[in-house]
Structure formats: C-alpha cells, structure tokens
Motif scaffolding. Structure first.
Motif, PDB file in Angstrom:
ATOM      1  N   UNK A   1      52.307  17.200  73.990  1.00 27.30           N
ATOM      2  CA  UNK A   1      53.394  16.306  73.610  1.00 27.30           C
ATOM      3  C   UNK A   1      53.652  16.315  72.107  1.00 27.30           C
ATOM      4  N   UNK A   2      52.904  17.159  71.371  1.00 28.07           N
ATOM      5  CA  UNK A   2      53.050  17.263  69.920  1.00 28.07           C
ATOM      6  C   UNK A   2      53.636  18.625  69.560  1.00 28.07           C
ATOM      7  N   UNK A   3      54.780  18.618  68.896  1.00 34.01           N
ATOM      8  CA  UNK A   3      55.509  19.854  68.615  1.00 34.01           C
ATOM      9  C   UNK A   3      54.676  20.862  67.842  1.00 34.01           C
ATOM     10  N   UNK A   4      53.975  20.415  66.812  1.00 31.91           N
ATOM     11  CA  UNK A   4      53.188  21.334  66.004  1.00 31.91           C
ATOM     12  C   UNK A   4      52.081  21.995  66.788  1.00 31.91           C
TER      13      UNK A   4
ATOM     14  N   UNK B   1      59.812   8.127  87.184  1.00 32.06           N
ATOM     15  CA  UNK B   1      60.974   8.486  86.360  1.00 32.06           C
ATOM     16  C   UNK B   1      60.764   9.827  85.672  1.00 32.06           C
ATOM     17  N   UNK B   2      59.587  10.016  85.098  1.00 31.99           N
ATOM     18  CA  UNK B   2      59.320  11.274  84.394  1.00 31.99           C
ATOM     19  C   UNK B   2      59.320  12.457  85.351  1.00 31.99           C
ATOM     20  N   UNK B   3      58.746  12.278  86.523  1.00 38.91           N
ATOM     21  CA  UNK B   3      58.687  13.380  87.484  1.00 38.91           C
ATOM     22  C   UNK B   3      60.062  13.671  88.087  1.00 38.91           C
ATOM     23  N   UNK B   4      60.868  12.628  88.264  1.00 40.42           N
ATOM     24  CA  UNK B   4      62.232  12.858  88.731  1.00 40.42           C
ATOM     25  C   UNK B   4      63.053  13.633  87.720  1.00 40.42           C
ATOM     26  N   UNK B   5      62.836  13.355  86.437  1.00 37.58           N
ATOM     27  CA  UNK B   5      63.593  14.033  85.381  1.00 37.58           C
ATOM     28  C   UNK B   5      63.225  15.505  85.247  1.00 37.58           C
ATOM     29  N   UNK B   6      62.051  15.873  85.737  1.00 34.73           N
ATOM     30  CA  UNK B   6      61.646  17.283  85.700  1.00 34.73           C
ATOM     31  C   UNK B   6      62.639  18.151  86.484  1.00 34.73           C
TER      32      UNK B   6
ATOM     33  N   UNK C   1      54.414  13.718  80.344  1.00 38.68           N
ATOM     34  CA  UNK C   1      54.923  14.336  81.571  1.00 38.68           C
ATOM     35  C   UNK C   1      56.226  15.096  81.399  1.00 38.68           C
ATOM     36  N   UNK C   2      57.053  14.690  80.428  1.00 41.67           N
ATOM     37  CA  UNK C   2      58.382  15.294  80.302  1.00 41.67           C
ATOM     38  C   UNK C   2      58.611  15.965  78.954  1.00 41.67           C
ATOM     39  N   UNK C   3      58.321  15.255  77.876  1.00 46.32           N
ATOM     40  CA  UNK C   3      58.516  15.848  76.552  1.00 46.32           C
ATOM     41  C   UNK C   3      57.676  17.107  76.397  1.00 46.32           C
TER      42      UNK C   3
END
Length: 266
Positions: free
Chosen positions: A71-74, A164-169, A120-122
């Motif tokens: 979840x961390x871009x770097x 919500x997160x799994x639906x957005x996948x 879960x999503x980001x």
C-alpha cells in the motif's frame, strides 16, 4: 500438465500466510513454481515470504523473497525494480494481499476503513501502476487479482470496508483488461467464496461463535452447498489457469470459486 508456466516470472504479492497453514498467496506461489515459474514472493512479513521461498527451493524451484508494504508507493516501486534486477521481467502478477476487519458503517472506524481500502485496493492500483509498463515493454503479461464473493453478495457478516474494497476490484480489473487488451496484457479477477484459510481465524471467530474457532468452521462449512469450505489450493489452481497460456483468450472476466454459494442465492 506440468510446466504450464515454464520460462515465466511470476510476482505474487501477499505470498506469505497470516498464520500456520496455507493462505491463498502462499499456495499460488508454490503451485506456480511447481509449474515451472520463477517466483518473486512479496509480503509485508519478511519471515512469511521467506517461508514460502524455502518451500519452493526445497522442491527444486527458483524463488526470491521481498519484504514490502504494497500500500506504499515507494515500496512497490522498489520491489518491482528488484524483481527486474533479479529476473529481468514480470510475466504474471498475482495481487493477493488483503485484510478483513469487521464492522458496518457505524461500527467501523475511519482508520479501519482507510486501512482496509489501502491494503485491499490501493495496493492493486500501485502494483499495476509499476508492473504494467514492464509488461507493455515485454509485449505481454497477465494480472490476476483476488477479489471475493463478498464484493457481490452478502455473506452474513458486516464488514463494509472488506466487501466494498473487494467489490471495487471488479471494475478496476475490467478497466485494466480493456485498456491493455491490444497490448497483449490480460487481467482477470478471482472471487473466492467461504475459504478455510488462516486469514479468517482472528477477524471472524467472534462474529460466528464467541471465539470458538472449531464452531466457526462448522458454521461456515454449513453455509456452503458442498457442505464444506474451499481452501487455498482451490484459489491457487484457478489462478494458475488464468496465469497460463490456456487462458490466453480470457481477459476482463470474473472467476467465482465458491462451491456454488453465489448460485444458491442468485
């Protein structure tokens, strides 16, 4: 049909297990290696990633471990860079990392909501952001995103951030699939149903049986049309199929692995 991933490099994000036994990512990494892939095993818990790598190496496979918070871009940028330094390419990306926290919109804290959506999503957004350009330069690749039937059906437990997160996948995966279809890159989602994996124990035991894990498992088994939950290997075999060339004309789709649970309520 041994060798279904011969010559491929597979990155499994969430390749460890959250407890003793087999989680979805751990099983997928080992199965991919058994089918000829070289594995890059990523997990936030370095010991869990190393455990998976040790299993693969003991069986004669090739694997490297990488600690990263997806979840961390770097950290995502660094893990992709190290995979390229190690293997030179990424042919398959399995986004398996995920957490579950119980609570509806009133009970769940804002911090819990943010944490679950980030993990879960980001995480999928970030891994795709850094892996898709690699696959595009290569001329192809495969992405397998692990969603859940909780994203399309009620499963009897209030966990609004998880569902919500799994639906957005699902729309996320379709968007990637359609944007990159002409570039030889496929993207599909797997929707596991009620699964008997280490992930379910701590978050769900109090919601089912006042802390009695054995009773929780019995109750969840009883919810399934087959009379029994699935396990990590059921998800791993579905992921193997989608990652292999056998699924070369399958993209933008959703593969439900739930023993008929969603069909029961459709």
């Amino acid at each position: 049909m041994a060798g279904r991933l011969d010559g491929k490099v597979a990155m499994v994000v969430g390749a460890g297990s959250s407890g003793p036994g087999w989680g979805n990512g751990k099983a997928a990494a080992v199965l991919f290696a058994r089918e000829g892939a070289r594995l890059f095993c990523v997990d936030i818990n370095p010991a869990a990633a190393e455990e998976t790598v040790a299993i693969i190496r003991k069986e004669g496979g090739e694997a490297e471990a990488q600690q990263a918070d997806a979840s961390k871009a770097g950290e995502v940028a660094a893990m992709v860079a190290r995979c390229l330094e190690t293997y030179g390419r990424v042919d398959a990306l399995e986004n398996n990392v995920g957490i579950l926290e119980v609570g509806g919109p009133v009970e769940a804290s804002e911090e819990s909501w943010d944490r679950v959506l980030d993990v879960n999503l980001k995480s999928m957004f970030l891994t795709c952001k850094h892996v898709l350009p690699v696959m595009e330069r290569q001329g192809g690749g495969v992405i397998v995103n692990i969603a859940s039937i909780a994203g399309i059906r009620d499963t009897g437990v209030p966990y609004i951030s998880y569902s919500t997160s799994k639906g957005a996948v699902l729309p996320f995966t379709r968007s990637v699939a359609l944007q990159y279809a002409k570039k030889g890159i496929r993207a599909n989602a797997i929707l596991p149903g009620l699964m008997n994996t280490p992930m379910i124990v701590e978050p769900l035991k109090d919601s089912y049986a006042d802390g009695d894990v054995g009773e929780m498992i019995r109750l969840r088994d009883a919810q399934c049309p087959t009379g029994k939950m699935g396990d990590a290997w059921d998800v791993a075999h579905a992921a193997l199929f989608l990652a292999s060339d056998e699924a070369r004309y399958i993209t933008g789709t959703e593969l439900i692995v739930d023993g008929g649970l969603t069909a029961k309520f459709s």
